[in-house]
Design an enzyme around this catalytic site. Structure first.
Site, PDB file in Angstrom:
ATOM      1  N   LYS A 110     -64.337 -34.696   8.476  1.00 33.48           N
ATOM      2  CA  LYS A 110     -63.532 -35.174   9.601  1.00 33.48           C
ATOM      3  C   LYS A 110     -63.982 -34.451  10.872  1.00 33.48           C
ATOM      4  O   LYS A 110     -64.239 -33.246  10.847  1.00 33.48           O
ATOM      5  CB  LYS A 110     -62.048 -34.907   9.314  1.00 33.48           C
ATOM      6  CG  LYS A 110     -61.075 -35.560  10.281  1.00 33.48           C
ATOM      7  CD  LYS A 110     -59.628 -35.266   9.873  1.00 33.48           C
ATOM      8  CE  LYS A 110     -58.605 -35.914  10.783  1.00 33.48           C
ATOM      9  NZ  LYS A 110     -57.216 -35.633  10.380  1.00 33.48           N
ATOM     10  N   SER A 155     -54.368 -39.717  10.324  1.00 34.89           N
ATOM     11  CA  SER A 155     -55.468 -39.644  11.244  1.00 34.89           C
ATOM     12  C   SER A 155     -56.836 -39.508  10.575  1.00 34.89           C
ATOM     13  O   SER A 155     -57.843 -39.790  11.194  1.00 34.89           O
ATOM     14  CB  SER A 155     -55.280 -38.463  12.191  1.00 34.89           C
ATOM     15  OG  SER A 155     -55.330 -37.244  11.480  1.00 34.89           O
ATOM     16  N   SER A 213     -51.741 -36.963   7.383  1.00 35.68           N
ATOM     17  CA  SER A 213     -53.035 -37.504   7.793  1.00 35.68           C
ATOM     18  C   SER A 213     -54.082 -37.598   6.700  1.00 35.68           C
ATOM     19  O   SER A 213     -55.118 -38.215   6.904  1.00 35.68           O
ATOM     20  CB  SER A 213     -53.593 -36.685   8.955  1.00 35.68           C
ATOM     21  OG  SER A 213     -52.900 -36.986  10.134  1.00 35.68           O
TER      22      SER A 213
END
Lengths: 593, 535
Positions: free
Chosen positions: A157, A232, A256
């Site tokens: 990420k 996210s 997330s």
């Protein structure tokens, strides 16, 4: 190969039950037929499971682990298999080279990326180089050439710092920023041999539930390209779902990791707060942030956790609790007794199956609950009275911390600087241009909540709610080993559907935020489907444990033998996954090829 | 330049938009700093345009008796001499190349996290860190890690004795609280005024902020309070306490009120004083400025503001006016665990604490030394140490004090060195004192030997032997010399015997000269007297 004996995984001569090719390569043909709605009829209990061997010992036990109960030739959809083990096996046996494996993933990545847009940065050339180098070391018979994650392509990420790649946090304000260091979790993956294939897309600084909040691109859901992948960590979930990489790292501040895992049909793990170092994770809400991981099986997720977990002197909040080998107790089906979850007490959180939760989701979760019962556990409804208080408290605390954490993005030392005639203009314009709408909104909310005169009404009260939530979980987890709930109130929804309705989007976090407030570990395992998209949309089951119950070892002082507590999160998740019949979570995108 | 930067930095910064040694902030100079010249005159009392500071100071003292008193409180920042910064492992050395002792953590790069103590205070067994939030280019993270509602220590006091030349007297000033925080970087404003630069070497250096009660009334009291804190941190070895380097910085709050009024007047903060004498002068100037405004009915011109002390003009100038109370939006630092101290740990530290200045002063006072001596000896840790060490070798306190405050102090002053840099050891000073006392050498010879020892080292015995300086105490030998001098100076002898008895001094000098200073002066005078009067 002299190095074989040092491996914590099965040796080549034991490989007969390990698939020669990875599961996803075999399954696509069977996808449409192989899937059905778990809600309609939960998978029957496994017909026969041999008795369990004695508990593992305290010494690193390298028990035979085979995840495939059926012979390798079977094309019928079976339970998820470990891609990490299979790659390891191929490399050790010399059946495939790292270059082969890498090129297979990269070609799939190149094919699917134009529609998915999971990655902000792809380091394909570097990945190929690293694979070739690994092959060279294996060929030259180098001792320990094959580490626990050698040849395993990992997506990271983009809010986790990587030394040789851009790290933007999905924000314009860090466009072009290249950190001087690897985040601790990334460093540990690399040290274990993993190849970082690229940086995955996310909502700016992790603030959002759809990945639409990225400053750069919108990621789509591999199950339906008109849907969001969740967020996210949407890029990381989408990438693993579409097998663009083997596993990936995400971060979870309020769900997330878990919500996108549910939306994309992959396994997502949010470890206990402090289990994984936050060093190198761009802080959103420091008291809630954790680094989490995605995999296509519980086994892979557990393997990644073993590598990234542990104390780090560069994060004062990281725990010094011993890190067990999380994957070592995840035994193959044929080694399990018929009711492997006997004695495990499971609480299904009442408040998560009511109003505002999609019917398809409720029936999937109820199906999963009866499946867990059939495996021998006791499942009862449990009420967490403070559950609904968590969401507003979360948004106040997270925004407050965010308003402080994001102050450093001021255009002075790094990142985008807008030139201005006055210091206040320099700050104002650098931040106005560099930060996105959702981020600005949360900074404003947080600044407001911390302001003199409002602090007691907002921040302090939210902290009090946090204490209540903690106590309520603590109480429930004394009576139950694991609490279950949906990972999200719905399956993936359409891109743009909630983009102008932040409150609707925030409401989607109801299932997950309480867990962050309490700092507990939670595992999301795909458990069913709802109608939607070309082949249905996956639903994830959230399993919540007490602190550090990812795998809890108990030592017997009399004989120094160790065993893992029966009801721990990864073991229950693994057994659930392995006994889930007739469901395959490989997205239709892969069947098209 | 860029090369130096990259070599100096432990972690090269890749943002190529900021080349050079510093992080360039912005083109125009910070408006806050330019504001002072034009607003300087605004609150200047018109009645006192060009009076000298000495006069103003004197008047301040007089005016105080005319119905006003000043109230002074001080915030002191002490830079702790730790090996590393507070929350990362960078070293800090004053004067290092700008931005050479920085890392991603103290520069506030994304993803970095912070890592993780004599003033008669109550110590908080459990304290925590908080974030104080504001934007400024010298503050890399946009917040300062500090302590808000639970400081590490509170409710303490400091005892001190005012210098004799300022009237003397014992004072006790309250300490409100002591907390830990991290320092910010330093802004450097370019000559051309078109941009400012940031040096982040200092960012993250641990500071103790010591907040006093508003207990002080005059500049000298405030300056002595600051000096006492400096002594304490130096005695403890926790900081070098150097004001020029910024290791000890005092921000002073001054207000004035009519005597008898219980509420405080409007307070003004003064910064930028880099010596205790400057603190004294700045406060007395500010008191006189405020009293004048009061007297002229312009008390409303005293506003809550920060003023800078300007050494060249000996005045304070407005730096910035306060727009109400700043909202720092404090909240608990989530990246750091609570600080929990055990009573064992605190006991251990109390036991290992050295004698502090106040205890030392009381001990010296009890030895019978004058307050002047006490202050001289106890004010400087190294001198106190030298003195104590001399006494341990058996020297008499008063004699040792006289030597240290006399010849030794003069040498230190002339050569601008500290007492631990000279070659004389406390043992040799005690030997010297003993040698004079037992008559081996005269006091005069003692001075010579001392000079020799300070500059070149060696032992008292060695110098005496080397230079053959043992006192001549044999009456027969002295008699021979006296006889010779009398015989050589018949004219003076005649005058003496005619009644000019003052000439005994002349004869004594001649004999002493002949003995190369070694004759025992008592014996010499006795024999000389007998001989001169022997007729």
């Amino acid at each position: 190969m002299p190095s074989i004996l040092t491996f914590p995984f099965p040796a080549p001569h034991q490989s007969s039950v390990i698939p020669k090719t990875r599961a996803y390569q075999r399954r696509p043909e069977n996808l449409p037929a192989g899937r059905r709605h778990a809600a309609a009829s939960p998978g029957p209990p496994p017909p026969h499971l041999p008795p369990s061997p004695p508990h593992s010992r305290s010494a690193p036990v390298h028990r035979r682990v085979s995840l495939q109960s059926a012979p390798a030739t079977t094309l019928a959809p079976g339970p998820a298999t470990s891609s990490i083990l299979s790659i390891r096996e191929s490399l050790l046996s010399g059946e495939r080279t790292a270059a082969d494996i890498t090129s297979e993933y990269l070609s799939r990545l190149r094919r699917t990326e134009p529609s998915l847009r999971s990655f902000i940065h792809v380091a394909d050339a570097a990945a190929e180089r690293e694979a070739v180098e690994l092959d060279r070391r294996i060929a030259s018979g180098e001792k320990d050439a094959v580490g626990p994650l050698s040849g395993v392509l990992v997506g990271v990420k983009d809010n986790l710092c990587t030394a040789n790649m851009p790290s933007t946090g999905g924000s314009r304000i860090l466009d072009g920023y290249r950190p001087a260091y690897d985040a601790t979790a990334v460093r540990r993956l690399r040290e274990a041999g993993a190849i970082v294939v690229g940086k995955t897309n996310l909502d700016e600084f992790g603030m959002g539930s759809t990945t639409e909040g990225s400053a750069f691109q919108v990621t789509t859901n591999p199950w339906d390209d008109s849907c969001v992948p969740g967020g996210s960590s949407g890029g990381s979930a989408s990438a693993v779902s579409a097998r663009q990489c083997v596993v990936s790292l995400g971060s979870d501040t309020g769900g997330s990791v878990r919500q996108p895992a549910s939306f994309c049909g992959v396994v997502g793990l949010k470890p206990t707060y402090g289990r994984v170092s936050r060093f190198g994770l761009m802080a959103y809400a420091s008291s809630l942030d954790v680094v989490g991981c995605f995999g296509s099986s519980v086994f892979d997720t557990a393997t990644i956790l073993s590598v990234v977990a542990g104390h780090d002197k560069r994060d004062s909040t990281s725990s010094s609790q011993v890190v067990p080998d999380y994957a070592s107790e995840l035994v193959s089906l044929d080694l399990l007794e018929s009711k492997p979850l006997t004695g495990v007490r499971i609480g299904i959180i009442q408040e998560t199956l009511g109003e505002g939760v999609a019917n398809g989701v409720i029936s999937s979760i109820k199906g999963a609950a009866s499946h867990l019962e059939q495996l021998g556990s006791v499942v009862e409804e449990v009420s967490l009275p403070s559950f609904s208080l968590g969401l507003p408290a979360y948004y106040i605390l997270a925004s407050s911390e965010a308003s402080s954490n994001l102050s450093r993005y001021d255009g002075i030392r790094y990142g985008r600087q807008v030139s201005a005639d006055d210091l206040n203009d320099l700050y104002g314009e650098s931040r106005a241009n560099g930060l996105g709408h959702e981020v600005k909104m949360r900074i404003l909310m947080g600044t407001y909540a911390l302001s003199a005169g409002y602090y007691d009404a907002y921040y302090k009260r939210a902290q009090q709610v946090r204490t209540l939530v903690n106590e309520s979980f603590k109480d429930a987890l004394e009576r139950y080993d694991i609490l279950i709930s949906p990972a999200a109130p719905s399956a993936a929804y359409k891109i743009g559907e909630k983009i102008n309705d932040p409150l609707a989007m925030y409401a989607g976090d109801i299932m997950t935020v309480n867990v962050n407030l309490a700092g507990l570990p939670a595992l999301v395992v795909p458990c069913g489907f709802v109608e939607g998209g070309p082949a249905g949309l996956p639903v994830g089951l959230q399993m919540i444990g007490s602190q550090f119950s990812e795998a809890q070892r108990v030592e017997n002082p009399l004989n120094n033998f160790c065993h893992f507590i029966q009801g721990n999160l990864l073991r229950v998740g693994h057994i659930f996954e392995q006994t889930l019949q007739n469901l395959s979570f490989v997205p239709p995108l892969l069947a098209e090829s | 330049m860029a090369l130096t930067l990259l070599r100096g930095m432990r972690t090269p910064v890749s943002s190529s938009s900021n080349p050079g040694l510093f992080f360039t902030v912005l083109r125009p100079r910070l408006s806050r700093f330019t504001a002072r010249a034009e607003s300087a005159q605004a609150t200047e009392p018109k009645a006192a345009p060009s009076r000298s500071i000495q006069l103003a100071t004197k008047e301040a003292a007089e005016q105080k008796t005319q119905g006003f008193e000043a109230v002074i409180g001080i915030e002191t920042h002490v830079q702790l001499s730790t090996v590393t910064k507070a929350f990362c492992s960078c070293p800090y050395n004053y004067g290092a190349q700008p931005n050479s002792t920085v890392c991603p953590t103290c520069m506030g790069h994304p993803g970095t996290l912070p890592l993780g103590l004599a003033l008669n205070c109550e110590i908080s067994m459990t304290s925590k860190f908080d974030r104080k939030q504001y934007f400024y280019p010298d503050l890399p993270k946009g917040y300062q890690i500090s302590q808000f509602d639970i400081p590490i220590a509170k409710k303490g006091y400091v005892d001190l004795d005012l210098p004799v030349e300022f009237g003397g007297g014992h004072r006790k000033f309250g300490i409100t609280r002591v907390h830990m925080e991290e320092d910010a970087g330093k802004l450097l404003h370019s000559e051309s005024s078109s941009y400012s630069q940031v040096d982040l070497n200092r960012a993250g250096v641990p500071l103790l902020e010591i907040v006093s009660e508003p207990d002080m009334r005059t500049g000298i009291e405030a300056a002595e309070y600051g000096a006492e804190l400096q002594r304490i941190v130096r005695y403890l070895g926790v900081s070098n306490g150097n004001m020029q380097e910024g290791s000890l910085r005092c921000d002073v709050n001054v207000s004035v009120r009519p005597v008898g009024q219980s509420e405080f007047g409007t307070k003004v903060e003064i910064k930028n004083m880099n010596s205790f004498s400057a603190i004294n002068r700045a406060i007395d100037y500010e008191i006189s400025r405020q009293i004048l405004l009061h007297k002229e009915g312009q008390a409303d011109q005293i506003v809550q503001e920060t003023r800078l002390w300007d050494e060249s003009s000996q005045k304070t100038f407005t730096m910035r006016k306060k727009e109400g109370l700043a909202d720092y939006r404090y909240f608990p630092e989530p990246d750091l665990p609570e600080v929990v101290l055990t009573s064992d740990y605190i006991n251990e530290i109390s036991k290992s604490m050295p004698e502090l200045p106040e205890a030392k002063r009381r001990r010296y006072e009890n030895m019978g030394l004058s307050m002047q001596d006490v202050l001289f000896l106890a004010n400087d840790d190294t001198i106190g140490h030298f003195f104590d060490s001399t006494l341990e070798h058996g020297a008499d306190a008063k004699l040792a004090a006289n030597w240290i405050m006399g010849d030794i102090a003069a040498y230190l002053k002339d050569e601008k060195v500290s007492i631990d840099e000279i070659k004389l050891t406390p043992l040799e000073l005690s030997e010297l004192i003993a040698s004079i006392k037992n008559g081996t050498i005269s006091g005069k010879i003692g001075k010579e030997i001392l000079a020799e020892l300070i500059a070149k080292g060696g032992t008292v015995k060695g110098v005496i032997e080397e230079k053959d300086l043992v006192q001549i105490a044999d009456p027969a030998a002295i008699e021979v010399m006296v006889d010779k001098v009398i015989a050589d100076n018949p004219k003076q002898l005649e005058q003496y015997r005619a009644g000019k008895t003052k000439l005994q001094g002349f004869f004594a000098g001649q004999v002493m000269k002949a003995s190369k200073g070694k004759a025992n002066p008592v014996l010499l005078n006795k024999i000389l007297g007998e001989k001169l009067n022997a007729n």
